[in-house]
Design a protein around this motif. Structure first.
Motif, PDB file in Angstrom:
ATOM      1  N   ILE A  82       0.845  -1.194   0.000  1.00 31.80           N
ATOM      2  CA  ILE A  82       0.000   0.000   0.000  1.00 31.80           C
ATOM      3  C   ILE A  82       0.886   1.251   0.000  1.00 31.80           C
ATOM      4  CG2 ILE A  82      -1.701   1.306   1.359  1.00 31.80           C
ATOM      5  CD1 ILE A  82      -2.830  -1.071  -0.096  1.00 31.80           C
ATOM      6  N   LEU A  83       2.014   1.211   0.756  1.00 31.52           N
ATOM      7  CA  LEU A  83       2.925   2.346   0.759  1.00 31.52           C
ATOM      8  C   LEU A  83       3.493   2.607  -0.653  1.00 31.52           C
ATOM      9  CD1 LEU A  83       4.896   1.896   4.112  1.00 31.52           C
ATOM     10  CD2 LEU A  83       3.351   3.774   3.513  1.00 31.52           C
ATOM     11  N   ALA A  84       3.822   1.494  -1.316  1.00 26.59           N
ATOM     12  CA  ALA A  84       4.361   1.637  -2.681  1.00 26.59           C
ATOM     13  C   ALA A  84       3.331   2.241  -3.612  1.00 26.59           C
ATOM     14  CB  ALA A  84       4.827   0.282  -3.202  1.00 26.59           C
ATOM     15  N   CYS A  85       2.055   1.800  -3.445  1.00 26.92           N
ATOM     16  CA  CYS A  85       0.982   2.356  -4.256  1.00 26.92           C
ATOM     17  C   CYS A  85       0.817   3.851  -3.956  1.00 26.92           C
ATOM     18  CB  CYS A  85      -0.323   1.620  -3.988  1.00 26.92           C
ATOM     19  SG  CYS A  85      -0.353  -0.067  -4.622  1.00 26.92           S
ATOM     20  N   ALA A 134      11.373   2.803 -10.449  1.00 29.49           N
ATOM     21  CA  ALA A 134      11.870   2.034  -9.281  1.00 29.49           C
ATOM     22  C   ALA A 134      10.711   1.654  -8.371  1.00 29.49           C
ATOM     23  CB  ALA A 134      12.908   2.875  -8.531  1.00 29.49           C
ATOM     24  N   THR A 135       9.792   2.618  -8.256  1.00 28.13           N
ATOM     25  CA  THR A 135       8.612   2.316  -7.399  1.00 28.13           C
ATOM     26  C   THR A 135       7.804   1.191  -8.005  1.00 28.13           C
ATOM     27  OG1 THR A 135       8.521   4.624  -6.660  1.00 28.13           O
ATOM     28  CG2 THR A 135       6.529   3.283  -6.381  1.00 28.13           C
ATOM     29  N   MET A 136       7.666   1.184  -9.306  1.00 24.41           N
ATOM     30  CA  MET A 136       6.934   0.120  -9.997  1.00 24.41           C
ATOM     31  C   MET A 136       7.618  -1.221  -9.775  1.00 24.41           C
ATOM     32  SD  MET A 136       4.217   1.349 -11.510  1.00 24.41           S
ATOM     33  CE  MET A 136       3.905   0.187 -12.824  1.00 24.41           C
ATOM     34  N   ALA A 137       8.973  -1.187  -9.849  1.00 22.87           N
ATOM     35  CA  ALA A 137       9.717  -2.432  -9.640  1.00 22.87           C
ATOM     36  C   ALA A 137       9.528  -2.931  -8.204  1.00 22.87           C
ATOM     37  CB  ALA A 137      11.199  -2.192  -9.960  1.00 22.87           C
ATOM     38  N   PHE A 138       9.556  -1.969  -7.240  1.00 28.69           N
ATOM     39  CA  PHE A 138       9.357  -2.352  -5.825  1.00 28.69           C
ATOM     40  C   PHE A 138       7.979  -2.988  -5.617  1.00 28.69           C
ATOM     41  CE2 PHE A 138       7.901  -1.157  -1.555  1.00 28.69           C
ATOM     42  CZ  PHE A 138       8.826  -1.840  -0.778  1.00 28.69           C
ATOM     43  N   ALA A 153       8.022  -6.446  -6.919  1.00 25.46           N
ATOM     44  CA  ALA A 153       8.728  -7.358  -6.007  1.00 25.46           C
ATOM     45  C   ALA A 153       7.842  -7.707  -4.804  1.00 25.46           C
ATOM     46  CB  ALA A 153      10.046  -6.712  -5.565  1.00 25.46           C
ATOM     47  N   ILE A 154       7.241  -6.667  -4.276  1.00 23.53           N
ATOM     48  CA  ILE A 154       6.363  -6.903  -3.117  1.00 23.53           C
ATOM     49  C   ILE A 154       5.228  -7.832  -3.512  1.00 23.53           C
ATOM     50  CG2 ILE A 154       4.685  -5.804  -1.569  1.00 23.53           C
ATOM     51  CD1 ILE A 154       7.558  -5.390  -0.761  1.00 23.53           C
ATOM     52  N   SER A 155       4.684  -7.650  -4.708  1.00 20.59           N
ATOM     53  CA  SER A 155       3.569  -8.503  -5.165  1.00 20.59           C
ATOM     54  C   SER A 155       4.012  -9.949  -5.279  1.00 20.59           C
ATOM     55  CB  SER A 155       3.046  -7.987  -6.499  1.00 20.59           C
ATOM     56  OG  SER A 155       2.537  -6.687  -6.345  1.00 20.59           O
ATOM     57  N   VAL A 156       5.236 -10.164  -5.861  1.00 21.32           N
ATOM     58  CA  VAL A 156       5.736 -11.539  -6.009  1.00 21.32           C
ATOM     59  C   VAL A 156       5.971 -12.168  -4.641  1.00 21.32           C
ATOM     60  CG1 VAL A 156       7.680 -12.912  -6.845  1.00 21.32           C
ATOM     61  CG2 VAL A 156       6.748 -11.084  -8.264  1.00 21.32           C
ATOM     62  N   ILE A 157       6.610 -11.374  -3.745  1.00 21.97           N
ATOM     63  CA  ILE A 157       6.884 -11.923  -2.396  1.00 21.97           C
ATOM     64  C   ILE A 157       5.569 -12.264  -1.683  1.00 21.97           C
ATOM     65  CG2 ILE A 157       7.833 -11.377  -0.129  1.00 21.97           C
ATOM     66  CD1 ILE A 157       9.939  -9.653  -1.583  1.00 21.97           C
TER      67      ILE A 157
END
Length: 588
Positions: A76-79, A100-104, A107-111
């Motif tokens: 949610i923070l990344a969004c 970079a935010t999109m990549a983060f 990553a968070i989604s995959v994790i």
């Protein structure tokens, strides 16, 4: 102009051919401003959610699956950061930071996707465990509700029991109290208050020790200790209390110890009855009994008190002397006892139902001037008593005692018997006289008629008795008459009745004897007389003979005179036949 066909979905802006001109996009001032502020507010909302979730996690540290919440917070923070960068890119484009935010986010989604698979299994297990817990909790809730309902029922029952207990205490007709273990009255009823002269609130401030008579306190406390020590469950005693006005109250105290569910002493229940009036009555009765017994002791008349079962409860000294027995030998014995028996006035064995005490017990009525003979086994002597007896009844009408008084009339009885014998007996010969013959003959005829048995009479006369008197004197004649009587007594049976009815005339009544048997007895008598002799004072031997007439009762006889007349004729016939013989009257 910016090419709008290259806009990324979900609001993402891909670095393209967009070109900025000053502080806004080329899409237009109005539309660009609206999009910018939408991103701002969306970013703020996304930033607010992680703050709330973080506070929630801090507050609930025991919460399960916190890791997935942490990943969600980061996502949610990344969004929110993406929308904030998008907002700022309207004026200051930062495509590298946005990428970079999109990549983060990726990553968070995959994790998150990787973590969620095992967590789902845990969540499934947790949901199942929670279901089971909820089922157990529901069962426990049912049990709890049942227990609460039972507890409520018990509470209601206890309250009802408490009300009933108090109602019983307050409504009891005798003094009743609940007493604490230290002796204080915790609940008293009106009867107890009236007895002691207190109102309830005053009495409930006192202990039983404070209103107990000092002389009775130690005994009462000893009984209380026996209850507390488990030696007894209750006790009864008579004791004295002190009323509020200082007067003494004689009371009967009944105390029970009530224990709790663990068996420990809880309180006492005391019932107190005022027996002052009863005690006064008992004292008066005791005094009256003492005076009564003192009177009986000095009374010259013999007195015996029997219980309702006929056993002897009391004898006075006069009775001991009269009966020749001691108090110890008499007390407790029944009137029906092998050591003595009673006789009727005629001297016969008295039936048990005719015993004086038995007649009173059966009839429950007084007995007056009842004559009886008492024969004791130890000496077989007859003591004649004139008995009076009367029953003593209880207030309910039940027979309680029989008081028997008697006087010794043995000497009077002997005198009476002597007078009777004189009136019935010929003084010279000792045989019955004419008067007795007349009374008895009629009775024997009636008895023979009832029993349908024979009856005979023998009349006899001494031959030439006048010559004996004239030649030897009247003294010699009297000796002949006595000798004649002795012979008659020797030869007759016990139930035969010999009588001297004149100077030298004799009559013998023979019950149960027919004419043939009577003639045989007459002949024996004649022969015995003929062989007898007497010696006079001058040593002279004197002999004599007798003539006899026999007659028997017949069906046609109306009275004894009919039999006597036939016996007279038979006697005359014997004299006519030459004397010294037996003549039997003809029958029919």
């Amino acid at each position: 102009m910016t090419n709008t066909n290259n806009l990324a979905p979900a609001g993402g802006i891909v670095e393209s051919e967009l070109k900025t001109t000053g502080h806004v996009h080329a899409v237009g001032n109005e539309l660009g401003g609206m999009m910018a502020f939408s991103d701002l507010f969306t970013a703020l909302a996304y930033f607010f959610i992680p703050v709330v979730l973080t506070l929630f996690i801090i507050k609930h540290r025991e919460l399960k699956f916190k890791r997935i919440l942490v990943m969600f917070i980061l996502f949610i923070l990344a969004c929110g950061l993406q929308h904030f960068l998008h907002f700022t890119s309207h004026w200051y484009p930062t495509p590298q930071l946005l990428n970079a935010t999109m990549a983060f986010m990726a990553a968070i989604s995959v994790i998150t996707a990787v973590m969620i698979l095992p967590i789902l299994r845990q969540v499934s297990a947790f949901i199942q465990e929670r279901g089971e817990l909820e089922e157990r909790l529901a069962a426990h809730n049912v049990e709890l509700e049942s227990a609460l309902s039972l507890a409520n029922d018990r509470k209601l029952a206890f309250e009802q029991s408490e009300r009933a207990f108090r109602a019983i205490i307050s409504g009891a007709p005798i003094g009743t109290a609940v007493v604490t273990l230290d002796g204080r009255f915790s609940l008293v009823n009106k009867a107890l208050c009236d007895m002691f002269g207190y109102v309830a609130r005053e009495l409930e401030k006192l202990t039983f020790q404070e209103i107990t008579h000092p002389d009775d306190l130690d005994t009462d406390l000893f009984q209380v200790r026996m209850l507390l020590d488990g030696v007894a469950n209750n006790y009864r005693m008579e004791k004295r209390y002190i009323r509020r006005d200082g007067a003494e109250v004689q009371a009967q105290l009944d105390v029970s110890l009530v224990r709790d569910e663990q068996g420990n002493p809880d309180f006492f229940v005391s019932q107190i009855q005022d027996i002052t009036a009863s005690k006064q009555t008992q004292s008066a009765l005791k005094e009256s009994r003492h005076r009564f017994l003192s009177l009986l002791k000095h009374l010259p008349t013999a007195v015996v008190v029997h219980r309702s079962d006929s056993s002897i409860e009391y004898v006075n000294p006069a009775a001991e002397d009269m009966l020749g027995l001691t108090e110890d030998q008499l007390l407790g014995k029944s009137a029906v006892d092998p050591d003595w028996h009673f006789l009727t006035e005629d001297g016969d064995q008295m039936p048990l139902d005719d015993y004086p005490i038995m007649k009173v017990l059966s009839s429950k009525r007084p007995l007056s001037n009842y004559t009886t003979g008492v024969v004791q086994r130890k000496d077989a002597q007859v003591r004649w008593m004139l008995v009076n007896a009367f029953p003593i009844k209880t207030a309910a009408g039940a027979l309680d005692q029989v008081i028997v008084s008697f006087i010794d009339i043995t000497e009077h009885k002997k005198l009476q018997q002597a007078l009777k014998e004189q009136a019935q007996t010929d003084p010279l010969t000792g045989l019955f006289n004419r008067r007795y013959f007349q009374e008895t003959a009629a009775r024997e005829v009636a008895q023979a008629r009832r029993a349908n048995s024979p009856l005979s009479i023998i009349e006899l006369d001494l031959d030439h008795f006048k010559r004996i008197n004239d030649r030897y004197g009247h003294a010699a004649g009297d000796k002949v008459l006595v000798a004649q009587s002795d012979i008659i007594r020797q030869l007759l049976r016990e139930n035969d009745i010999p009588c001297r009815v004149g100077g030298e005339e004799f009559v013998i009544i023979m019950p149960g004897t027919d004419a043939h048997e009577a003639a045989f007895a007459a002949e024996r008598l004649r022969a015995k007389v003929m062989s007898a002799d007497i010696q006079l004072e001058n040593q002279q031997i004197l002999r004599w003979t007798t003539s006899l007439g026999v007659a028997s009762l017949e069906d046609g006889d109306i009275c004894i005179e009919d039999v006597i007349q036939r016996a007279d004729r038979a006697l005359y016939q014997a004299k006519a036949d030459g004397r010294n013989c037996v003549s039997v009257a003809a029958t029919g």
